[in-house]
Design a protein around this motif. Structure first.
Motif, short mmCIF file in Angstrom:
data_model
loop_
_atom_site.label_atom_id
_atom_site.label_comp_id
_atom_site.label_asym_id
_atom_site.label_seq_id
_atom_site.Cartn_x
_atom_site.Cartn_y
_atom_site.Cartn_z
N LEU A 10 -2.91 -4.91 5.44
CA LEU A 10 -1.89 -3.87 5.64
C LEU A 10 -0.69 -4.16 4.77
O LEU A 10 -0.33 -5.32 4.54
N ARG A 11 -0.01 -3.12 4.28
CA ARG A 11 1.19 -3.30 3.46
C ARG A 11 2.15 -2.15 3.69
O ARG A 11 1.78 -1.09 4.21
N LEU A 12 3.38 -2.37 3.26
CA LEU A 12 4.45 -1.38 3.46
C LEU A 12 5.25 -1.22 2.18
O LEU A 12 5.79 -2.19 1.64
N LYS A 13 5.32 0.01 1.68
CA LYS A 13 6.16 0.35 0.54
C LYS A 13 7.16 1.40 0.98
O LYS A 13 6.78 2.52 1.31
N GLY A 14 8.44 1.00 0.99
CA GLY A 14 9.45 1.92 1.52
C GLY A 14 9.23 2.11 3.00
O GLY A 14 9.30 1.15 3.78
N GLU A 15 8.93 3.33 3.40
CA GLU A 15 8.61 3.63 4.79
C GLU A 15 7.14 3.99 4.98
O GLU A 15 6.73 4.41 6.05
N THR A 16 6.35 3.84 3.90
CA THR A 16 4.94 4.25 3.95
C THR A 16 4.04 3.06 4.23
O THR A 16 4.02 2.09 3.47
N LEU A 17 3.29 3.17 5.31
CA LEU A 17 2.34 2.13 5.71
C LEU A 17 0.97 2.49 5.16
O LEU A 17 0.54 3.65 5.24
N SER A 18 0.27 1.52 4.58
CA SER A 18 -1.04 1.80 4.01
C SER A 18 -1.93 0.57 4.10
O SER A 18 -1.47 -0.55 4.32
N LEU A 19 -3.23 0.83 3.93
CA LEU A 19 -4.22 -0.25 3.89
C LEU A 19 -4.51 -0.61 2.45
O LEU A 19 -4.45 0.24 1.55
N VAL A 20 -4.81 -1.88 2.20
CA VAL A 20 -5.27 -2.29 0.87
C VAL A 20 -6.52 -1.48 0.55
O VAL A 20 -7.41 -1.32 1.40
N GLU A 21 -6.58 -0.95 -0.66
CA GLU A 21 -7.61 0.02 -1.02
C GLU A 21 -9.03 -0.47 -0.71
O GLU A 21 -9.87 0.29 -0.23
N SER A 22 -9.29 -1.73 -0.98
CA SER A 22 -10.65 -2.25 -0.79
C SER A 22 -11.07 -2.33 0.68
O SER A 22 -12.24 -2.57 0.98
#
Length: 323
Positions: A115-127
């Motif tokens: 899991l990662r966070l850029k700004g306020e956007t939470l996302s999963l590592v693509e793989s």
């Protein structure tokens, strides 16, 4: 003088009557009257072995999973349900501890950090996107909803991973479980550390830090292929130079003395005895009042080595143009 004559006779311990009885007993058919004793002993042995195996399995299950929080929301209940099966473990845990006054949070994590966070956007590592199932407040949700979540409304979060080598492995071996709050959460120290961890995961593949060691030979190989982990590259005159991406955020030590990063260019690649690179843990360079440089480079030299004739070294394509 009168002599007494003694008469000796050869005898044995087998008396005729006793010997006859022995022969008769040997010729008697064995009795089957005691067979049930052996059967009972066999049944008791099997029961004892099965009981020991069951006890051992129960002890292993207790060791693998230990509940460490009360079931006060749907997400915790689902975490408990998944982990109770014994095939899943936690990779990331962020939850509120019991306590009075300001909330206190527990943060536990390991590799991989998906899991990662850029700004306020939470996302999963693509793989890991296709390997993960998402749950919001205990219910399965769409992957698209993840990017729409506001970080300050995430109350608790868990990442679970199925143990490897299971007979019935799940096609999606990762579970992301999020408990949302109806109100924005206060930015207390525990939450700040959690947010910093996810922000660091968006910047580096090694939030907890990583180190590498090179000898002269392996450094020649690393600079030939341009490995980033070495932090340095080779110039045309075979001296070292820091890669641009590391040059502005690094501490450099040559023979134990801290020097200006530009001083790396004074070191000939053949003078290197050992070269160590280190990326510090995110807690030391991200969101830290007493911030330290993100990278560290240690170089130990052997100046006399550069004066040796080239025939001293083992032939290698990495020495091209070096002698």
């Amino acid at each position: 003088m009168k002599r007494h004559s003694h008469q000796y006779s050869f005898t044995n311990r087998f008396e005729y009557t006793g010997l006859k009885n022995r022969i008769q007993m040997m010729n008697m058919e064995s009795s089957d009257a005691g067979w049930w004793r052996y059967a009972l002993l066999w049944v008791l042995t099997v029961i004892l072995v099965m009981a020991c195996q069951n006890w051992q399995n129960q002890e292993e299950t207790k060791t693998v999973y230990q509940r460490n929080f009360p079931m006060i929301n749907p997400t915790r209940a689902l975490v408990d349900k998944i982990e109770t099966g014994g095939a899943w473990g936690r990779l990331l845990s962020f939850y509120q501890k019991n306590g009075k006054g300001k909330p206190v949070f527990a943060l536990e994590f390991g590799d991989p950090l998906i899991l990662r966070l850029k700004g306020e956007t939470l996302s999963l590592v693509e793989s890991y996107r296709d390997q993960t199932t998402i749950y919001l407040n205990g219910k399965e949700a769409s992957m698209d909803l993840l990017a729409k979540l506001r970080m300050d409304y995430i109350q608790e979060l868990f990442v679970l991973h199925e143990f490897e080598g299971m007979d019935y492995s799940d096609p999606k071996p990762y579970r992301l479980l999020i408990q949302l709050s109806g109100n924005a959460m206060e930015d207390v120290p525990g939450r700040s550390q959690f947010v910093a961890l996810l922000e660091a995961a968006a910047i580096t593949d090694h939030p907890q830090g990583v180190s590498h060691t090179y000898t002269m030979n392996t450094l020649l190989e690393a600079t030939f292929f341009g490995y980033r982990d070495a932090f340095v590259k080779r110039t045309k005159n075979q001296h070292l130079k820091l890669m641009d991406e590391f040059a502005k955020d690094i501490d450099v030590f040559i023979n134990g003395i801290q020097v200006d990063p530009k001083d790396v260019e004074t070191v000939h690649v053949r003078e290197v005895d050992r070269l160590y690179t280190h990326e510090r843990p995110y807690t030391l360079w991200l969101r830290n009042v007493k911030r330290q440089s993100r990278y560290v480079l240690f170089i130990q030299t052997a100046p006399k080595r550069a004066q040796r004739d080239s025939s001293y070294y083992v032939f290698s394509p990495f020495y091209s143009g070096d002698f």
